[in-house]
Motif scaffolding. Sequence first.
Motif, short mmCIF file in Angstrom:
data_model
loop_
_atom_site.label_atom_id
_atom_site.label_comp_id
_atom_site.label_asym_id
_atom_site.label_seq_id
_atom_site.Cartn_x
_atom_site.Cartn_y
_atom_site.Cartn_z
N GLN A 164 0.68 -1.26 0.22
CA GLN A 164 -0.09 0.02 0.06
C GLN A 164 0.96 1.25 -0.02
O GLN A 164 0.54 2.33 -0.71
CB GLN A 164 -0.98 -0.09 1.11
N GLU A 165 1.85 1.19 0.73
CA GLU A 165 2.78 2.38 0.67
C GLU A 165 3.53 2.54 -0.61
O GLU A 165 3.57 3.94 -1.16
CB GLU A 165 4.03 2.29 1.85
N LEU A 166 3.80 1.52 -1.36
CA LEU A 166 4.37 1.55 -2.60
C LEU A 166 3.35 2.25 -3.67
O LEU A 166 3.66 2.98 -4.46
CB LEU A 166 4.87 0.27 -3.03
N GLU A 167 1.97 1.94 -3.35
CA GLU A 167 0.86 2.35 -4.25
C GLU A 167 0.61 3.76 -3.87
O GLU A 167 0.61 4.61 -4.92
CB GLU A 167 -0.22 1.49 -4.03
N MET A 168 0.92 4.33 -2.68
CA MET A 168 0.75 5.55 -2.45
C MET A 168 1.75 6.66 -3.07
O MET A 168 1.53 7.55 -3.66
CB MET A 168 0.86 5.97 -1.09
N TYR A 169 3.17 5.92 -2.92
CA TYR A 169 4.31 6.54 -3.78
C TYR A 169 3.82 6.73 -5.28
O TYR A 169 4.23 7.79 -5.91
CB TYR A 169 5.45 5.98 -3.65
N ALA A 170 3.59 5.80 -5.72
CA ALA A 170 3.20 5.73 -7.36
C ALA A 170 2.04 6.66 -7.56
O ALA A 170 2.11 7.21 -8.72
CB ALA A 170 2.87 4.26 -7.81
N GLU A 171 1.11 6.70 -6.63
CA GLU A 171 -0.14 7.60 -6.89
C GLU A 171 0.23 8.98 -6.89
O GLU A 171 -0.24 9.91 -7.68
CB GLU A 171 -1.07 7.14 -5.79
N ASN A 172 1.22 9.36 -6.02
CA ASN A 172 1.57 10.67 -5.77
C ASN A 172 2.64 11.20 -6.99
O ASN A 172 3.09 12.13 -6.97
CB ASN A 172 2.25 11.11 -4.64
N THR A 173 3.32 10.07 -7.67
CA THR A 173 4.16 10.65 -8.45
C THR A 173 3.75 10.13 -10.11
O THR A 173 3.56 11.04 -10.78
CB THR A 173 5.53 9.87 -8.36
N GLN A 174 3.77 8.75 -10.22
CA GLN A 174 3.28 8.26 -11.51
C GLN A 174 1.90 8.76 -12.09
O GLN A 174 1.45 9.17 -13.01
CB GLN A 174 3.37 6.86 -11.89
N SER A 175 1.00 8.66 -11.08
CA SER A 175 -0.45 9.10 -11.25
C SER A 175 -0.67 10.48 -11.36
O SER A 175 -1.07 11.11 -12.30
CB SER A 175 -1.44 8.57 -10.09
N ALA A 176 0.08 11.27 -10.54
CA ALA A 176 -0.02 12.81 -10.57
C ALA A 176 0.60 13.18 -12.25
O ALA A 176 0.14 14.18 -12.55
CB ALA A 176 0.85 13.44 -9.50
N LEU A 177 1.50 12.70 -12.69
CA LEU A 177 2.04 12.92 -14.10
C LEU A 177 0.83 12.69 -14.89
O LEU A 177 0.89 13.36 -15.80
CB LEU A 177 3.42 12.24 -14.30
N LEU A 178 0.15 11.43 -14.68
CA LEU A 178 -0.84 11.14 -15.81
C LEU A 178 -2.09 12.20 -15.67
O LEU A 178 -2.67 12.63 -16.65
CB LEU A 178 -1.15 9.90 -15.61
N TYR A 179 -2.33 12.77 -14.52
CA TYR A 179 -3.44 13.71 -14.24
C TYR A 179 -2.89 15.06 -14.80
O TYR A 179 -3.97 15.67 -15.62
CB TYR A 179 -3.48 14.08 -12.74
N LEU A 180 -1.59 15.36 -14.93
CA LEU A 180 -1.11 16.52 -15.64
C LEU A 180 -1.40 16.29 -17.25
O LEU A 180 -1.78 17.22 -17.88
CB LEU A 180 0.31 16.88 -15.35
N THR A 181 -0.98 15.25 -17.51
CA THR A 181 -1.12 14.83 -19.25
C THR A 181 -2.58 14.75 -19.56
O THR A 181 -2.69 15.41 -20.71
CB THR A 181 -0.54 13.50 -19.12
N LEU A 182 -3.32 14.28 -18.60
CA LEU A 182 -4.88 14.50 -19.01
C LEU A 182 -5.34 16.15 -19.18
O LEU A 182 -6.17 16.42 -20.05
CB LEU A 182 -5.73 13.70 -18.04
#
Length: 298
Positions: A164-182
């Motif tokens: 879950q901690e790994l997923e939280m890190y990915a949410e705030n980095t990789q997912s945040a980058l995808l939100y900006l791309t959208l």
Amino acid sequence: MVAAAMALRRGPCHRMLRLAGARGGLPWPGLGGGRAAAAGWGRPGPGGEVQYCAELVRKRDYEGFLCSLLLPAECRISAFALRAFNVELAQIKDSITQKTTGLMRMQFWREAVEDIYCDNPPHQPVATELWRAVKRHNLTKMWFMKIIDEREKNLDDRAYCNIQELEMYAENTQSALLYLTLEMLGVRDIHADHAASHIGKAQGIVTCLRATPYHCTRQKVFLPMDICMLTKHLVSISAAAKYRRVLLDSLSLVTPTCLPSHSFHMSECCREERATAWSFTRGFHKRQAREKCKRCNL
């Protein structure tokens, strides 16, 4: 990762993307123009920020570079700026010997983002091009700050406590980058955001697995501790280093069961995230169809 990138460069997919880049007006066929061109982008002249960002992404995030070429031509330059920003932050951890130095570089980018939204970007090629992307697409400042804050917390050389901690890190980095791309693409849809969230988490898990052989050469393991500490998934640094080809080749034949079972567990988590993301695309496509019908008065 390097082998996969080289295969893409030699394969028909790469030739297709070169054609797509040329049609879009991006001068990227000259990006691999040898040592002189690379040296020229190290100190870009007026208007050279685009080439600098593109070359940085091509060298450090080749898969992201290829994906950016598939975007509409009007968004491609901004995509390179976003990816270059992410590369700048990601490579801080591996390029420092003291945490204090990393904190100083993170603070530079935090202040740079603040200045970008005050229309006073620093004289740095990535920051300059990022300012243009923000002005062009009205990107949300919060996502940039989330990426910086999470990367800063990750400067400590410690393993993730659990998946879950790994997923939280990915949410705030990789997912945040995808939100900006959208946002850059003009997509503001709840289904698309949900899909981006799960895709980012899946990407974070895959990146953690793929980086394990490299971390092992440095006598470090960043795999989630809750999985590593299970008896059936017991992993030591020496075992991970000895059998790192298992993770590289995704093979489990004639190898100890510890690493393949650990990789399999994390791969299952990644596949679940991907399946969840795919389920949200259906709602997004349905909404697009409804909006199209409304515009056509159907």
